[in-house]
Write an enzyme that holds these catalytic residues in place. Structure first.
Site, PDB file in Angstrom:
ATOM      1  N   GLU A  76       0.838  -1.196   0.000  1.00 49.82           N
ATOM      2  CA  GLU A  76       0.000   0.000   0.000  1.00 49.82           C
ATOM      3  C   GLU A  76       0.873   1.246   0.000  1.00 49.82           C
ATOM      4  O   GLU A  76       1.772   1.373   0.842  1.00 49.82           O
ATOM      5  CB  GLU A  76      -0.882   0.045   1.253  1.00 49.82           C
ATOM      6  CG  GLU A  76      -1.906  -1.044   1.362  1.00 49.82           C
ATOM      7  CD  GLU A  76      -2.803  -0.863   2.583  1.00 49.82           C
ATOM      8  OE1 GLU A  76      -3.961  -1.268   2.508  1.00 49.82           O
ATOM      9  OE2 GLU A  76      -2.336  -0.306   3.599  1.00 49.82           O
ATOM     10  N   CYS A  77       0.637   2.152  -0.920  1.00 47.73           N
ATOM     11  CA  CYS A  77       1.316   3.452  -0.985  1.00 47.73           C
ATOM     12  C   CYS A  77       2.836   3.260  -0.906  1.00 47.73           C
ATOM     13  O   CYS A  77       3.441   2.804  -1.859  1.00 47.73           O
ATOM     14  CB  CYS A  77       0.787   4.375   0.108  1.00 47.73           C
ATOM     15  SG  CYS A  77       1.114   6.131  -0.227  1.00 47.73           S
ATOM     16  N   GLY A  78       3.475   3.578   0.214  1.00 44.16           N
ATOM     17  CA  GLY A  78       4.915   3.386   0.312  1.00 44.16           C
ATOM     18  C   GLY A  78       5.322   1.948   0.083  1.00 44.16           C
ATOM     19  O   GLY A  78       6.364   1.664  -0.513  1.00 44.16           O
TER      20      GLY A  78
END
Length: 439
Positions: free
Chosen positions: A329-331
Protein backbone atom coordinates in the site's frame (compact mmCIF):
# COMPACT_ATOMS: atom_id res chain seq x y z
CA UNK A 1 -30.12 -5.38 30.52
CA UNK A 2 -28.69 -3.07 27.86
CA UNK A 3 -25.02 -2.29 28.36
CA UNK A 4 -24.26 1.28 27.35
CA UNK A 5 -21.04 2.51 25.82
CA UNK A 6 -18.62 4.17 28.24
CA UNK A 7 -19.22 7.93 28.45
CA UNK A 8 -17.26 9.89 25.88
CA UNK A 9 -16.25 13.24 24.44
CA UNK A 10 -15.07 14.51 21.05
CA UNK A 11 -12.11 16.91 20.95
CA UNK A 12 -12.58 19.03 17.85
CA UNK A 13 -11.83 22.50 16.53
CA UNK A 14 -12.95 25.07 13.96
CA UNK A 15 -10.05 24.07 11.68
CA UNK A 16 -6.74 22.25 11.51
CA UNK A 17 -3.78 23.74 13.35
CA UNK A 18 -5.60 24.93 16.46
CA UNK A 19 -3.80 22.65 18.93
CA UNK A 20 -6.36 19.88 19.39
CA UNK A 21 -3.71 17.12 19.22
CA UNK A 22 -1.83 18.68 22.15
CA UNK A 23 -5.09 18.83 24.08
CA UNK A 24 -5.97 15.25 23.09
CA UNK A 25 -2.66 13.73 24.17
CA UNK A 26 -2.51 15.71 27.40
CA UNK A 27 -6.09 14.81 28.27
CA UNK A 28 -5.59 11.10 27.52
CA UNK A 29 -2.57 10.93 29.80
CA UNK A 30 -4.09 13.07 32.56
CA UNK A 31 -7.22 10.91 32.71
CA UNK A 32 -5.11 7.74 32.70
CA UNK A 33 -3.00 9.17 35.56
CA UNK A 34 -6.26 9.71 37.46
CA UNK A 35 -6.82 5.97 37.29
CA UNK A 36 -9.36 5.85 34.46
CA UNK A 37 -9.20 3.25 31.68
CA UNK A 38 -9.34 5.53 28.62
CA UNK A 39 -10.31 4.40 25.12
CA UNK A 40 -8.97 6.74 22.41
CA UNK A 41 -10.51 7.12 18.95
CA UNK A 42 -9.69 9.11 15.83
CA UNK A 43 -12.46 10.43 13.61
CA UNK A 44 -11.60 10.12 9.94
CA UNK A 45 -8.86 8.53 7.85
CA UNK A 46 -5.71 9.18 9.86
CA UNK A 47 -3.06 6.50 10.39
CA UNK A 48 -0.52 8.61 12.32
CA UNK A 49 -2.49 10.00 15.28
CA UNK A 50 -3.63 6.59 16.65
CA UNK A 51 -0.01 5.67 17.44
CA UNK A 52 0.32 8.87 19.50
CA UNK A 53 -2.96 8.04 21.25
CA UNK A 54 -1.65 4.59 22.14
CA UNK A 55 1.48 6.14 23.65
CA UNK A 56 -0.60 8.56 25.74
CA UNK A 57 -3.42 6.26 26.91
CA UNK A 58 -1.55 2.92 26.87
CA UNK A 59 -4.54 1.48 25.01
CA UNK A 60 -4.88 1.01 21.23
CA UNK A 61 -6.73 3.75 19.38
CA UNK A 62 -9.14 3.09 16.50
CA UNK A 63 -10.55 5.10 13.59
CA UNK A 64 -14.24 5.87 13.20
CA UNK A 65 -15.00 6.92 9.62
CA UNK A 66 -18.58 7.50 8.49
CA UNK A 67 -17.65 7.81 4.80
CA UNK A 68 -15.63 4.59 4.55
CA UNK A 69 -17.38 2.43 7.15
CA UNK A 70 -20.89 1.00 7.17
CA UNK A 71 -22.94 0.72 10.35
CA UNK A 72 -21.71 -2.79 11.10
CA UNK A 73 -18.04 -1.85 11.00
CA UNK A 74 -18.66 1.33 13.01
CA UNK A 75 -20.38 -0.83 15.63
CA UNK A 76 -17.48 -3.29 15.63
CA UNK A 77 -14.96 -0.48 16.14
CA UNK A 78 -17.16 1.04 18.84
CA UNK A 79 -17.10 -2.33 20.57
CA UNK A 80 -13.36 -1.97 21.13
CA UNK A 81 -14.23 0.30 24.07
CA UNK A 82 -15.31 -2.72 26.13
CA UNK A 83 -13.67 -2.45 29.53
CA UNK A 84 -12.94 1.26 29.23
CA UNK A 85 -14.36 3.85 31.63
CA UNK A 86 -14.29 6.84 29.28
CA UNK A 87 -13.84 7.37 25.53
CA UNK A 88 -12.05 10.36 24.04
CA UNK A 89 -12.23 10.97 20.29
CA UNK A 90 -10.03 13.34 18.31
CA UNK A 91 -11.59 15.03 15.30
CA UNK A 92 -10.06 15.71 11.89
CA UNK A 93 -9.82 19.19 10.36
CA UNK A 94 -12.81 21.31 11.45
CA UNK A 95 -15.80 19.87 13.29
CA UNK A 96 -18.14 19.86 10.29
CA UNK A 97 -15.59 19.21 7.52
CA UNK A 98 -16.28 16.17 5.35
CA UNK A 99 -16.78 15.36 1.68
CA UNK A 100 -19.57 16.40 -0.67
CA UNK A 101 -20.94 12.95 -1.54
CA UNK A 102 -22.37 10.63 1.08
CA UNK A 103 -20.41 7.45 1.75
CA UNK A 104 -21.44 4.24 3.51
CA UNK A 105 -22.79 5.98 6.63
CA UNK A 106 -22.24 9.68 6.09
CA UNK A 107 -19.91 12.38 4.83
CA UNK A 108 -16.92 11.72 7.07
CA UNK A 109 -17.13 14.69 9.45
CA UNK A 110 -16.17 14.67 13.11
CA UNK A 111 -19.58 16.12 13.93
CA UNK A 112 -21.23 13.03 12.43
CA UNK A 113 -18.99 10.76 14.48
CA UNK A 114 -19.78 12.65 17.68
CA UNK A 115 -23.54 12.44 17.04
CA UNK A 116 -23.42 8.75 16.23
CA UNK A 117 -21.47 8.01 19.40
CA UNK A 118 -23.49 10.40 21.57
CA UNK A 119 -20.36 12.33 22.56
CA UNK A 120 -20.51 16.02 23.49
CA UNK A 121 -18.00 18.19 21.63
CA UNK A 122 -15.22 20.17 23.27
CA UNK A 123 -14.11 22.81 20.77
CA UNK A 124 -10.45 23.87 20.95
CA UNK A 125 -10.45 27.50 19.83
CA UNK A 126 -7.27 29.36 18.87
CA UNK A 127 -7.96 32.83 20.29
CA UNK A 128 -4.75 34.40 18.98
CA UNK A 129 -5.45 37.81 17.47
CA UNK A 130 -8.96 38.10 18.95
CA UNK A 131 -10.77 38.20 22.27
CA UNK A 132 -14.56 38.57 22.59
CA UNK A 133 -14.88 37.80 18.86
CA UNK A 134 -13.85 34.18 19.53
CA UNK A 135 -17.28 33.68 21.12
CA UNK A 136 -18.97 34.31 17.77
CA UNK A 137 -16.98 31.44 16.28
CA UNK A 138 -17.84 29.11 19.16
CA UNK A 139 -21.52 30.10 19.07
CA UNK A 140 -21.66 29.46 15.34
CA UNK A 141 -20.25 25.97 15.79
CA UNK A 142 -22.66 25.26 18.64
CA UNK A 143 -25.72 26.43 16.70
CA UNK A 144 -24.79 25.05 13.27
CA UNK A 145 -26.18 21.67 14.34
CA UNK A 146 -28.46 22.10 17.38
CA UNK A 147 -28.79 18.30 17.71
CA UNK A 148 -25.06 17.89 18.36
CA UNK A 149 -24.29 17.94 22.10
CA UNK A 150 -21.84 20.75 22.88
CA UNK A 151 -19.85 20.60 26.14
CA UNK A 152 -17.90 23.86 25.81
CA UNK A 153 -14.58 25.27 24.68
CA UNK A 154 -10.93 25.17 25.60
CA UNK A 155 -9.22 28.46 24.76
CA UNK A 156 -5.78 27.98 23.23
CA UNK A 157 -2.84 30.32 22.73
CA UNK A 158 -4.00 32.85 25.30
CA UNK A 159 -1.53 35.74 25.43
CA UNK A 160 -2.11 37.22 28.90
CA UNK A 161 -4.48 37.31 31.89
CA UNK A 162 -6.20 40.34 30.33
CA UNK A 163 -6.63 38.49 27.04
CA UNK A 164 -8.15 35.53 28.91
CA UNK A 165 -10.53 37.79 30.87
CA UNK A 166 -11.83 39.49 27.73
CA UNK A 167 -12.23 36.20 25.88
CA UNK A 168 -14.10 34.64 28.79
CA UNK A 169 -16.44 37.65 28.88
CA UNK A 170 -17.36 37.03 25.28
CA UNK A 171 -17.98 33.33 25.91
CA UNK A 172 -20.10 34.12 28.97
CA UNK A 173 -22.23 36.53 26.93
CA UNK A 174 -22.74 33.83 24.27
CA UNK A 175 -23.63 31.19 26.86
CA UNK A 176 -20.55 29.07 26.05
CA UNK A 177 -18.91 27.16 28.90
CA UNK A 178 -15.12 27.61 29.14
CA UNK A 179 -13.50 24.34 30.26
CA UNK A 180 -9.93 25.58 30.12
CA UNK A 181 -7.56 28.31 29.04
CA UNK A 182 -4.14 27.37 27.67
CA UNK A 183 -1.38 29.99 27.70
CA UNK A 184 0.55 30.48 24.48
CA UNK A 185 3.66 28.28 24.48
CA UNK A 186 5.84 27.60 21.47
CA UNK A 187 7.58 24.58 22.98
CA UNK A 188 4.52 22.33 22.89
CA UNK A 189 4.38 21.83 19.13
CA UNK A 190 4.89 18.28 17.92
CA UNK A 191 7.44 17.81 15.10
CA UNK A 192 5.90 17.63 11.63
CA UNK A 193 6.77 16.72 8.06
CA UNK A 194 4.81 16.92 4.82
CA UNK A 195 2.11 14.41 5.83
CA UNK A 196 1.50 16.15 9.17
CA UNK A 197 3.00 14.79 12.37
CA UNK A 198 6.10 12.66 12.28
CA UNK A 199 5.46 9.05 13.30
CA UNK A 200 5.28 8.31 17.00
CA UNK A 201 8.23 5.91 16.69
CA UNK A 202 10.38 8.75 15.31
CA UNK A 203 9.75 11.24 18.13
CA UNK A 204 13.03 11.82 20.02
CA UNK A 205 11.34 11.72 23.46
CA UNK A 206 7.63 11.10 23.11
CA UNK A 207 7.08 10.00 26.71
CA UNK A 208 8.50 13.23 28.10
CA UNK A 209 6.46 15.28 25.61
CA UNK A 210 3.19 13.57 26.56
CA UNK A 211 3.94 13.90 30.28
CA UNK A 212 4.50 17.62 29.66
CA UNK A 213 1.18 17.94 27.85
CA UNK A 214 -0.61 16.23 30.76
CA UNK A 215 0.92 18.62 33.27
CA UNK A 216 0.02 21.57 31.04
CA UNK A 217 -3.60 20.36 30.81
CA UNK A 218 -3.83 19.77 34.58
CA UNK A 219 -2.61 23.28 35.27
CA UNK A 220 -4.98 24.99 32.85
CA UNK A 221 -8.21 23.03 32.35
CA UNK A 222 -11.03 21.89 34.63
CA UNK A 223 -10.55 18.13 34.47
CA UNK A 224 -13.48 17.47 36.80
CA UNK A 225 -15.82 19.47 34.54
CA UNK A 226 -14.49 17.70 31.46
CA UNK A 227 -15.10 14.26 32.99
CA UNK A 228 -18.57 15.34 34.10
CA UNK A 229 -19.42 16.51 30.55
CA UNK A 230 -18.87 13.05 29.04
CA UNK A 231 -22.03 11.19 28.04
CA UNK A 232 -22.70 7.53 27.26
CA UNK A 233 -24.11 6.56 23.89
CA UNK A 234 -26.26 3.58 22.97
CA UNK A 235 -24.69 0.15 23.00
CA UNK A 236 -23.38 -0.96 19.59
CA UNK A 237 -24.85 -3.98 17.87
CA UNK A 238 -22.64 -7.04 17.94
CA UNK A 239 -20.55 -6.85 14.79
CA UNK A 240 -17.29 -8.16 13.35
CA UNK A 241 -14.11 -6.37 12.40
CA UNK A 242 -12.62 -7.12 8.94
CA UNK A 243 -11.49 -10.70 8.44
CA UNK A 244 -7.83 -11.51 7.68
CA UNK A 245 -6.68 -12.01 4.08
CA UNK A 246 -4.53 -15.00 5.13
CA UNK A 247 -3.71 -17.12 8.19
CA UNK A 248 -0.02 -16.22 8.58
CA UNK A 249 0.70 -12.66 7.53
CA UNK A 250 4.26 -11.31 7.33
CA UNK A 251 3.82 -7.59 8.04
CA UNK A 252 6.58 -5.07 7.32
CA UNK A 253 6.88 -2.93 10.45
CA UNK A 254 9.51 -0.22 10.99
CA UNK A 255 10.07 3.51 10.42
CA UNK A 256 9.63 3.06 6.65
CA UNK A 257 6.45 0.93 6.81
CA UNK A 258 3.94 1.57 9.57
CA UNK A 259 0.69 2.98 8.18
CA UNK A 260 -1.96 0.29 8.70
CA UNK A 261 -5.35 1.10 10.15
CA UNK A 262 -5.53 -0.40 13.68
CA UNK A 263 -9.01 -1.90 13.21
CA UNK A 264 -7.66 -4.09 10.38
CA UNK A 265 -4.87 -5.56 12.49
CA UNK A 266 -7.21 -6.06 15.45
CA UNK A 267 -9.72 -7.81 13.18
CA UNK A 268 -7.05 -10.08 11.74
CA UNK A 269 -5.83 -11.05 15.20
CA UNK A 270 -9.36 -11.51 16.58
CA UNK A 271 -10.11 -13.97 13.78
CA UNK A 272 -7.06 -16.05 14.68
CA UNK A 273 -4.54 -14.86 12.09
CA UNK A 274 -0.87 -14.74 13.05
CA UNK A 275 0.88 -11.46 12.31
CA UNK A 276 4.62 -11.92 11.80
CA UNK A 277 6.37 -8.53 11.87
CA UNK A 278 9.67 -7.99 10.09
CA UNK A 279 11.84 -4.96 9.36
CA UNK A 280 12.99 -4.23 5.80
CA UNK A 281 15.21 -1.44 7.17
CA UNK A 282 17.04 -4.04 9.30
CA UNK A 283 17.36 -6.19 6.14
CA UNK A 284 15.03 -8.87 7.50
CA UNK A 285 13.26 -11.23 5.11
CA UNK A 286 9.58 -12.10 5.61
CA UNK A 287 8.93 -15.39 7.40
CA UNK A 288 9.45 -18.35 5.07
CA UNK A 289 6.20 -20.00 6.15
CA UNK A 290 4.04 -16.86 5.79
CA UNK A 291 0.97 -17.21 3.58
CA UNK A 292 1.04 -13.51 2.63
CA UNK A 293 3.47 -10.61 2.77
CA UNK A 294 1.89 -7.20 3.41
CA UNK A 295 3.90 -3.98 3.02
CA UNK A 296 2.04 -1.02 4.57
CA UNK A 297 2.55 2.59 3.65
CA UNK A 298 5.11 4.78 5.33
CA UNK A 299 8.19 6.73 4.30
CA UNK A 300 10.37 4.59 2.00
CA UNK A 301 11.50 7.80 0.29
CA UNK A 302 13.43 8.72 3.44
CA UNK A 303 15.26 5.38 3.44
CA UNK A 304 15.85 4.72 -0.26
CA UNK A 305 19.53 3.86 0.08
CA UNK A 306 18.95 1.51 3.00
CA UNK A 307 16.17 -0.33 1.20
CA UNK A 308 18.20 -0.57 -2.00
CA UNK A 309 21.03 -2.21 -0.04
CA UNK A 310 18.72 -4.60 1.88
CA UNK A 311 19.42 -7.66 -0.25
CA UNK A 312 18.18 -10.20 2.31
CA UNK A 313 14.83 -8.41 2.44
CA UNK A 314 14.53 -8.09 -1.33
CA UNK A 315 15.59 -11.65 -2.13
CA UNK A 316 13.22 -13.03 0.51
CA UNK A 317 10.41 -10.96 -0.95
CA UNK A 318 11.14 -12.20 -4.47
CA UNK A 319 11.29 -15.82 -3.28
CA UNK A 320 7.90 -15.49 -1.57
CA UNK A 321 6.33 -13.88 -4.66
CA UNK A 322 7.21 -16.87 -6.81
CA UNK A 323 4.37 -18.90 -5.28
CA UNK A 324 2.48 -16.76 -2.74
CA UNK A 325 0.84 -13.29 -2.65
CA UNK A 326 2.56 -10.03 -1.82
CA UNK A 327 0.63 -6.78 -1.40
CA UNK A 328 1.83 -3.21 -0.90
CA UNK A 329 0.00 0.00 0.00
CA UNK A 330 1.32 3.45 -0.99
CA UNK A 331 4.92 3.39 0.31
CA UNK A 332 4.77 -0.41 0.28
CA UNK A 333 3.57 -0.29 -3.32
CA UNK A 334 6.51 1.96 -4.23
CA UNK A 335 8.93 -0.45 -2.53
CA UNK A 336 7.58 -3.31 -4.67
CA UNK A 337 8.33 -1.32 -7.82
CA UNK A 338 11.39 -1.06 -10.01
CA UNK A 339 12.82 2.16 -8.61
CA UNK A 340 12.16 5.13 -6.33
CA UNK A 341 13.71 8.55 -6.96
CA UNK A 342 14.09 10.68 -3.85
CA UNK A 343 13.67 14.46 -3.60
CA UNK A 344 17.40 14.99 -4.30
CA UNK A 345 17.06 13.12 -7.60
CA UNK A 346 18.85 9.96 -6.45
CA UNK A 347 17.49 6.78 -8.02
CA UNK A 348 17.19 3.78 -5.67
CA UNK A 349 16.58 0.24 -6.85
CA UNK A 350 13.51 -1.31 -5.22
CA UNK A 351 12.31 -4.93 -5.16
CA UNK A 352 11.46 -5.02 -8.87
CA UNK A 353 8.38 -7.21 -8.42
CA UNK A 354 6.36 -4.55 -10.24
CA UNK A 355 7.48 -2.18 -12.98
CA UNK A 356 6.41 0.92 -11.01
CA UNK A 357 8.85 3.85 -10.95
CA UNK A 358 8.00 6.75 -8.63
CA UNK A 359 9.67 10.07 -7.92
CA UNK A 360 9.69 12.70 -5.18
CA UNK A 361 11.91 15.03 -7.20
CA UNK A 362 8.83 16.88 -8.45
CA UNK A 363 6.31 16.64 -5.64
CA UNK A 364 2.64 16.22 -6.50
CA UNK A 365 0.01 16.21 -3.77
CA UNK A 366 -2.47 13.29 -3.74
CA UNK A 367 -5.09 13.41 -1.00
CA UNK A 368 -8.56 12.03 -0.44
CA UNK A 369 -10.91 9.13 0.02
CA UNK A 370 -10.79 6.38 -2.60
CA UNK A 371 -13.37 3.83 -3.76
CA UNK A 372 -11.90 1.05 -5.87
CA UNK A 373 -13.63 -1.62 -7.95
CA UNK A 374 -11.17 -4.48 -8.26
CA UNK A 375 -10.49 -5.62 -11.83
CA UNK A 376 -8.47 -8.54 -10.45
CA UNK A 377 -8.38 -10.27 -7.11
CA UNK A 378 -6.01 -9.23 -4.32
CA UNK A 379 -5.39 -10.80 -0.89
CA UNK A 380 -8.72 -11.06 0.92
CA UNK A 381 -10.87 -9.75 -1.93
CA UNK A 382 -12.19 -11.02 -5.27
CA UNK A 383 -12.39 -9.30 -8.64
CA UNK A 384 -15.44 -7.06 -8.81
CA UNK A 385 -15.49 -6.23 -5.12
CA UNK A 386 -15.51 -2.59 -4.01
CA UNK A 387 -12.96 -1.34 -1.49
CA UNK A 388 -12.82 1.93 0.45
CA UNK A 389 -9.62 3.61 1.50
CA UNK A 390 -7.64 6.82 1.68
CA UNK A 391 -4.71 8.18 -0.34
CA UNK A 392 -2.16 10.69 0.97
CA UNK A 393 1.28 11.11 -0.62
CA UNK A 394 3.49 13.41 -2.67
CA UNK A 395 5.00 11.00 -5.17
CA UNK A 396 4.75 11.17 -8.96
CA UNK A 397 4.41 8.10 -11.18
CA UNK A 398 7.06 7.98 -13.90
CA UNK A 399 6.19 4.48 -15.11
CA UNK A 400 3.38 2.05 -14.24
CA UNK A 401 3.56 -0.65 -16.95
CA UNK A 402 1.74 -3.53 -15.25
CA UNK A 403 -1.94 -4.40 -15.54
CA UNK A 404 -4.21 -2.10 -13.50
CA UNK A 405 -5.55 -3.65 -10.31
CA UNK A 406 -8.70 -1.55 -9.98
CA UNK A 407 -10.88 1.20 -11.30
CA UNK A 408 -10.36 3.92 -8.67
CA UNK A 409 -12.59 6.90 -7.90
CA UNK A 410 -12.53 9.79 -5.44
CA UNK A 411 -15.24 10.45 -2.84
CA UNK A 412 -17.49 12.07 -5.44
CA UNK A 413 -17.12 9.24 -7.96
CA UNK A 414 -14.62 11.05 -10.19
CA UNK A 415 -11.93 8.90 -11.84
CA UNK A 416 -8.49 8.70 -10.23
CA UNK A 417 -5.50 7.72 -12.41
CA UNK A 418 -3.65 5.82 -9.64
CA UNK A 419 -5.18 2.42 -10.44
CA UNK A 420 -2.66 0.23 -8.64
CA UNK A 421 -0.99 -2.74 -10.34
CA UNK A 422 -1.00 -6.52 -10.51
CA UNK A 423 1.71 -8.81 -11.85
CA UNK A 424 1.72 -12.49 -11.02
CA UNK A 425 1.18 -12.90 -7.28
CA UNK A 426 2.04 -9.26 -6.56
CA UNK A 427 -0.49 -6.43 -6.10
CA UNK A 428 -0.23 -2.84 -5.00
CA UNK A 429 -2.35 0.26 -4.46
CA UNK A 430 -1.70 3.89 -3.68
CA UNK A 431 -4.64 3.97 -1.26
CA UNK A 432 -4.56 2.61 2.28
CA UNK A 433 -7.31 0.05 2.78
CA UNK A 434 -10.01 0.87 5.34
CA UNK A 435 -12.64 -1.72 4.43
CA UNK A 436 -14.27 -3.74 1.71
CA UNK A 437 -17.90 -3.02 0.93
CA UNK A 438 -20.29 -5.91 1.61
CA UNK A 439 -20.43 -8.14 -1.45
Amino acid sequence: MTIMNPPGLMISAPSSGTGKTTVMLGLLRALAEDGLVVQPYKSGPDYIDPAFHLAAAKRPSFNLDTWAMDGGLLDAVTGQATGAEICIGEGSMGLYDGVATRGQSGFGSSGETAKRMGWPVILVVDVGGQAQSAAATALGFKNYDPDLPFAGVILNRVASPRHERLTRLGMEKAGIKVLGSLPRRGDLTLPERHLGLIQAVEHPDLEAAIAGYATFLRDNVDLAAIKAAALAGAAPAKAQLPLPPAQRIALARDAAFSFTYPHLLEGWRAAGAEILPFSPLADEAPALDADLVWLPGGYPELHGGTLAAAETFRSGLRKHAETKPVHGECGGYMALGEALIDKAGNRHQMAGLLGLVTSYEKRKFHLGYRRAILQAGMPGFEAGQALRGHEFHYSTILDEPDAPLAQVMDADGGPVPETGSIKGHVTGTFFHLITGEPA
